[in-house]
Scaffold this motif. Sequence first.
Motif, PDB file in Angstrom:
ATOM      1  N   ILE A   4       0.865  -1.185   0.000  1.00 59.96           N
ATOM      2  CA  ILE A   4       0.000   0.000   0.000  1.00 59.96           C
ATOM      3  C   ILE A   4       0.904   1.237   0.000  1.00 59.96           C
ATOM      4  N   GLU A  35      -1.704  -0.912  -4.211  1.00 59.77           N
ATOM      5  CA  GLU A  35      -2.771   0.072  -4.303  1.00 59.77           C
ATOM      6  C   GLU A  35      -2.272   1.359  -3.667  1.00 59.77           C
ATOM      7  N   VAL A  37      -3.258   5.005  -1.567  1.00 60.12           N
ATOM      8  CA  VAL A  37      -4.220   5.710  -0.719  1.00 60.12           C
ATOM      9  C   VAL A  37      -3.781   7.168  -0.619  1.00 60.12           C
ATOM     10  N   CYS A  76      -6.793  -1.761   4.322  1.00 60.16           N
ATOM     11  CA  CYS A  76      -5.705  -2.720   4.513  1.00 60.16           C
ATOM     12  C   CYS A  76      -6.222  -4.095   4.924  1.00 60.16           C
ATOM     13  N   PRO A  81      -2.064  -6.071   2.713  1.00 60.89           N
ATOM     14  CA  PRO A  81      -0.711  -5.816   2.211  1.00 60.89           C
ATOM     15  C   PRO A  81       0.365  -6.362   3.141  1.00 60.89           C
ATOM     16  N   ILE A  84       3.179  -1.289   4.188  1.00 63.95           N
ATOM     17  CA  ILE A  84       2.641   0.054   3.957  1.00 63.95           C
ATOM     18  C   ILE A  84       3.839   0.973   3.756  1.00 63.95           C
TER      19      ILE A  84
END
Length: 368
Positions: A4, A35, A37, A76, A81, A84
């Motif tokens: 992430i 992904e 954020v 999450c 994941p 991070i």
Amino acid sequence: MKVIFLIDNLRKGGKERRMLELVKELSKIDNIDFEIVIFKNQIEYKIVQELDLKVHIIKRKPKYSPNSFFKLYAICKQFNPDIIHSWSTMCTIFAIPTAQLLNIKLVNGNIAKAPLNFNILNIDFALAQFSFIFSDIVIGNSSAGLKSYKAPVSKSIAIKNGFDFKRLKNLKDPLYIRKKYNITTDFVVAKVAAFADRKDYATYIKAAQLVLSARNDVTFLAIGNGPNLEKTRNSISNKTLNNVIFTGAIQDIESLVSIIDVGILSTNNSVHGEGISNSILEYMALSKPVIATKGGGTDEIVVDQHTGYLIPSKSPQIMANKIHKVLDNPKLSKKMGFKGKERIEQLFNLDHMTDTYLSVYNKLLQNT
């Protein structure tokens, strides 16, 4: 491996570009899923749509609402994941509860500048120190930045920005660029930076006016936007107004930089210390000599009197003298430009940056 990427927004900026260039390279690797954020719906890069990146938007309203923590936790929990990777101090702080509760490795990539005289009384420094406690690794884009923030040596690493030379494949014709920006002089000097106090446009404009008081064969470009734009524009005397062009923010920065003769970066070291400047990388990748304020990460890119000149902060006369010297010595200019490009190719290339990040990720997971 699942990652992430957590960043404040995707506006035009140094850390945003650096993250997206890393993401672009990781997207070519089969066994990595990721992904993104963000906390503000601000997306200014076409690559997000071109790569069809998955971007979650968590709006921080009110600013310190606990809902942001819960929403990140939910994302999450679903994506699951391994890592991070946060790109700012506040993002790291928002990530700490989720990383702790879900046993996710936390990469703290918040260090992208190298402030002078940083101490515990500074809120940014204090928050960064708190975030280091819960981070599995701390990444800065310069060694100077890690030292300035007093990052824990045992879990810190400097990963320099990597320039993607593919950006130079489709440069527009120099005559077209000159016509577009109404440049008619023999020489062009440029500064690419936000119009903010930390970027010290005042020194650049003063140096420009000193140069233009002695010659009229130079155009000075001021490239970017920011809160100090109008103030800077109004500081120019009528005598030199025609030789200073404010372009605003532009998309095709590489084509414009390709036609300049000297790249400038002046920094207000009393309020800001540079990390690794993307502007300097662009100048040097396009074989342009650089004149920049010494200090911080800039000293790790520019080799004084070899790829350009490092000068003291707030020194318009010295800057003007160096501009004259480079413009009046084409052999010197060409040599500095060649050495600068060579340095970027060897030490600041995108493959090296990507490989180093991957190595960090893999070591973290091996230690799980």
